[in-house]
Scaffold this active site. Structure first.
Site, PDB file in Angstrom:
ATOM      1  N   LYS A   1      45.889  37.099  36.779  1.00 45.32           N
ATOM      2  CA  LYS A   1      46.177  37.366  35.186  1.00 45.32           C
ATOM      3  C   LYS A   1      46.503  38.614  34.601  1.00 45.32           C
ATOM      4  O   LYS A   1      47.576  38.713  34.237  1.00 45.32           O
ATOM      5  CB  LYS A   1      44.614  36.953  33.937  1.00 45.32           C
ATOM      6  CG  LYS A   1      43.953  35.287  34.086  1.00 45.32           C
ATOM      7  CD  LYS A   1      43.458  35.342  33.156  1.00 45.32           C
ATOM      8  CE  LYS A   1      41.279  36.234  32.846  1.00 45.32           C
ATOM      9  NZ  LYS A   1      41.014  35.956  34.236  1.00 45.32           N
TER      10      LYS A   1
ATOM     11  N   ARG B   1      29.981  35.638  37.820  1.00 47.24           N
ATOM     12  CA  ARG B   1      31.201  35.852  36.930  1.00 47.24           C
ATOM     13  C   ARG B   1      31.608  34.852  37.305  1.00 47.24           C
ATOM     14  O   ARG B   1      32.446  33.440  35.822  1.00 47.24           O
ATOM     15  CB  ARG B   1      32.523  37.129  37.228  1.00 47.24           C
ATOM     16  CG  ARG B   1      32.122  38.173  36.638  1.00 47.24           C
ATOM     17  CD  ARG B   1      32.082  39.239  37.979  1.00 47.24           C
ATOM     18  NE  ARG B   1      33.658  39.947  37.368  1.00 47.24           N
ATOM     19  CZ  ARG B   1      34.884  39.901  38.231  1.00 47.24           C
ATOM     20  NH1 ARG B   1      35.045  40.187  38.726  1.00 47.24           N
ATOM     21  NH2 ARG B   1      36.057  40.100  36.793  1.00 47.24           N
TER      22      ARG B   1
ATOM     23  N   ARG C   1      37.155  34.248  25.814  1.00 51.34           N
ATOM     24  CA  ARG C   1      36.538  33.818  26.673  1.00 51.34           C
ATOM     25  C   ARG C   1      35.592  32.713  26.677  1.00 51.34           C
ATOM     26  O   ARG C   1      34.368  32.171  27.360  1.00 51.34           O
ATOM     27  CB  ARG C   1      35.719  35.099  27.280  1.00 51.34           C
ATOM     28  CG  ARG C   1      36.255  35.411  28.807  1.00 51.34           C
ATOM     29  CD  ARG C   1      35.363  36.421  29.018  1.00 51.34           C
ATOM     30  NE  ARG C   1      35.637  37.081  30.644  1.00 51.34           N
ATOM     31  CZ  ARG C   1      36.747  37.636  30.980  1.00 51.34           C
ATOM     32  NH1 ARG C   1      37.286  38.386  30.536  1.00 51.34           N
ATOM     33  NH2 ARG C   1      36.423  38.401  32.372  1.00 51.34           N
TER      34      ARG C   1
ATOM     35  N   ARG D   1      39.969  43.108  45.851  1.00 53.04           N
ATOM     36  CA  ARG D   1      40.339  43.923  45.066  1.00 53.04           C
ATOM     37  C   ARG D   1      40.999  45.628  44.606  1.00 53.04           C
ATOM     38  O   ARG D   1      38.866  46.205  44.707  1.00 53.04           O
ATOM     39  CB  ARG D   1      40.505  43.005  43.658  1.00 53.04           C
ATOM     40  CG  ARG D   1      40.787  43.762  42.944  1.00 53.04           C
ATOM     41  CD  ARG D   1      40.602  42.545  41.140  1.00 53.04           C
ATOM     42  NE  ARG D   1      39.565  42.170  40.600  1.00 53.04           N
ATOM     43  CZ  ARG D   1      39.645  41.860  39.667  1.00 53.04           C
ATOM     44  NH1 ARG D   1      40.363  41.081  38.829  1.00 53.04           N
ATOM     45  NH2 ARG D   1      38.860  41.448  38.844  1.00 53.04           N
TER      46      ARG D   1
ATOM     47  N   ARG E   1      35.890  47.680  41.653  1.00 51.85           N
ATOM     48  CA  ARG E   1      35.470  47.752  40.316  1.00 51.85           C
ATOM     49  C   ARG E   1      33.925  47.040  40.380  1.00 51.85           C
ATOM     50  O   ARG E   1      33.576  46.540  41.677  1.00 51.85           O
ATOM     51  CB  ARG E   1      36.510  46.005  39.662  1.00 51.85           C
ATOM     52  CG  ARG E   1      37.214  46.725  38.618  1.00 51.85           C
ATOM     53  CD  ARG E   1      38.105  45.645  38.175  1.00 51.85           C
ATOM     54  NE  ARG E   1      36.703  44.920  37.708  1.00 51.85           N
ATOM     55  CZ  ARG E   1      37.405  43.726  36.617  1.00 51.85           C
ATOM     56  NH1 ARG E   1      39.046  43.277  36.098  1.00 51.85           N
ATOM     57  NH2 ARG E   1      36.466  42.957  36.350  1.00 51.85           N
TER      58      ARG E   1
HETATM   59  P1  AMP Z   1      37.409  41.580  33.109  1.00 48.45           P
HETATM   60  O1  AMP Z   1      38.054  41.939  32.939  1.00 48.45           O
HETATM   61  O2  AMP Z   1      38.949  40.358  31.994  1.00 48.45           O
HETATM   62  O3  AMP Z   1      37.060  40.518  34.035  1.00 48.45           O
HETATM   63  O4  AMP Z   1      36.278  41.703  32.037  1.00 48.45           O
HETATM   64  C1  AMP Z   1      34.952  42.376  33.170  1.00 48.45           C
HETATM   65  C2  AMP Z   1      33.590  42.542  31.798  1.00 48.45           C
HETATM   66  O5  AMP Z   1      34.380  42.337  30.709  1.00 48.45           O
HETATM   67  C3  AMP Z   1      33.576  40.372  32.308  1.00 48.45           C
HETATM   68  O6  AMP Z   1      33.069  40.684  33.325  1.00 48.45           O
HETATM   69  C4  AMP Z   1      32.572  40.514  30.606  1.00 48.45           C
HETATM   70  O7  AMP Z   1      31.204  41.404  30.880  1.00 48.45           O
HETATM   71  C5  AMP Z   1      33.161  42.073  30.110  1.00 48.45           C
HETATM   72  N1  AMP Z   1      34.533  41.138  29.376  1.00 48.45           N
HETATM   73  C6  AMP Z   1      35.702  41.020  29.098  1.00 48.45           C
HETATM   74  N2  AMP Z   1      36.311  40.659  28.254  1.00 48.45           N
HETATM   75  C7  AMP Z   1      35.213  39.547  27.697  1.00 48.45           C
HETATM   76  C8  AMP Z   1      34.873  38.960  26.587  1.00 48.45           C
HETATM   77  N3  AMP Z   1      36.341  38.337  25.904  1.00 48.45           N
HETATM   78  N4  AMP Z   1      33.829  37.860  26.275  1.00 48.45           N
HETATM   79  C9  AMP Z   1      33.170  38.257  26.794  1.00 48.45           C
HETATM   80  N5  AMP Z   1      32.477  40.210  27.489  1.00 48.45           N
HETATM   81  C10 AMP Z   1      34.162  39.462  27.892  1.00 48.45           C
END
Ligand code: AMP
Length: 214
Positions: free
Chosen positions: A13, A171, A88, A127, A160
């Site tokens: 994404k 996740r 989410r 990644r 990360r």
């Molecule tokens: P991402 O980079 O989108 O994979 O987000 C990394 C982490 O940030 C996720 O594993 C969650 O812990 C937190 N996070 C990001 N977006 C959300 C969301 N919309 N709702 C809840 N937690 C989020």
């Protein structure tokens, strides 16, 4: 264009969003990026979010919804935006709909990028991200020319914290349980489109553009 990108962690994404913002000249709103910055800056929000993020769990809805509302109110979102990693959960999606209907500007498309679970694991463990410009690489599929160094800006590449194997499993489980139901949610609203996230980054991008229109 007001677009939500849906897909499991590792579906690509973020990579597609970076290409879409260049083409459509609208901002990318990545809640993950906003939260990671808050953690790096050591803000109260970052301190609250860090433990959830490190374990691969979700930050509470109320926190994330507040962040997105603030961001959507900014001027650069007037012509549209790409939401990446938000919503989410069903409560996040419902609240987003409420906010947008109050602004008289509903979502145009929810685009799901579909990738098999085995592929996701490989993508996530491989990644790497540039500390300087956030450019993303994958040591299995799209390695940088020089190990650990960004092709674009020479910055240092890092993995990360939440891309370690046991966190990744969590996740992916959280995605299945909390986020995958949003596919049905947007289908029932009649705005769901899907692409298969297989092939090169450019192939997938071209499929997306043909769905969204030039
Ligand atoms: P991402 O980079 O989108 O994979 O987000 C990394 C982490 O940030 C996720 O594993 C969650 O812990 C937190 N996070 C990001 N977006 C959300 C969301 N919309 N709702 C809840 N937690 C989020």
């Amino acid at each position: 264009m007001r677009l939500v990108l849906l897909g499991a962690p590792g579906a690509g994404k973020g990579t597609q969003a970076k290409k879409l913002i260049e083409k459509y000249r609208i901002p990318q709103i990545s809640t993950g990026d906003i939260l990671r910055k808050a953690v790096a800056d050591g803000t109260p929000l970052g301190k609250e979010a860090k433990s959830y993020m490190d374990s691969g769990g979700l930050v509470p809805d109320s926190v994330v919804i507040g962040l997105v509302k603030e961001r959507l109110a900014q001027d650069d979102c007037k012509t549209g935006y790409i939401l990446d990693g938000f919503p989410r959960t069903t409560p996040q999606a419902e609240e987003l709909d409420n906010v947008l209907s109050g602004m008289n500007s509903p979502l145009d498309v929810a685009l799901s990028v579909d990738v098999d679970k085995d592929d996701l694991m490989k993508r996530l463990t491989g990644r790497r991200t540039c500390r300087g410009c956030q450019q993303m690489y994958n040591i299995h599929f799209s390695a940088p020319k020089k190990d650990g160094v960004c092709d674009k800006c020479g910055g240092e590449l890092y993995q990360r914290d939440d891309d370690q194997e046991d966190t990744i499993r969590n996740r992916l489980d959280v995605y299945e349980k909390s986020t995958a139901p949003l596919i049905d949610y947007y289908e029932s609203k009649g705005i769901l489109k899907s692409v298969k996230g297989k092939g090169s980054i450019d192939d997938i991008f071209n499929q997306i553009v043909s769905i969204l229109g030039a």
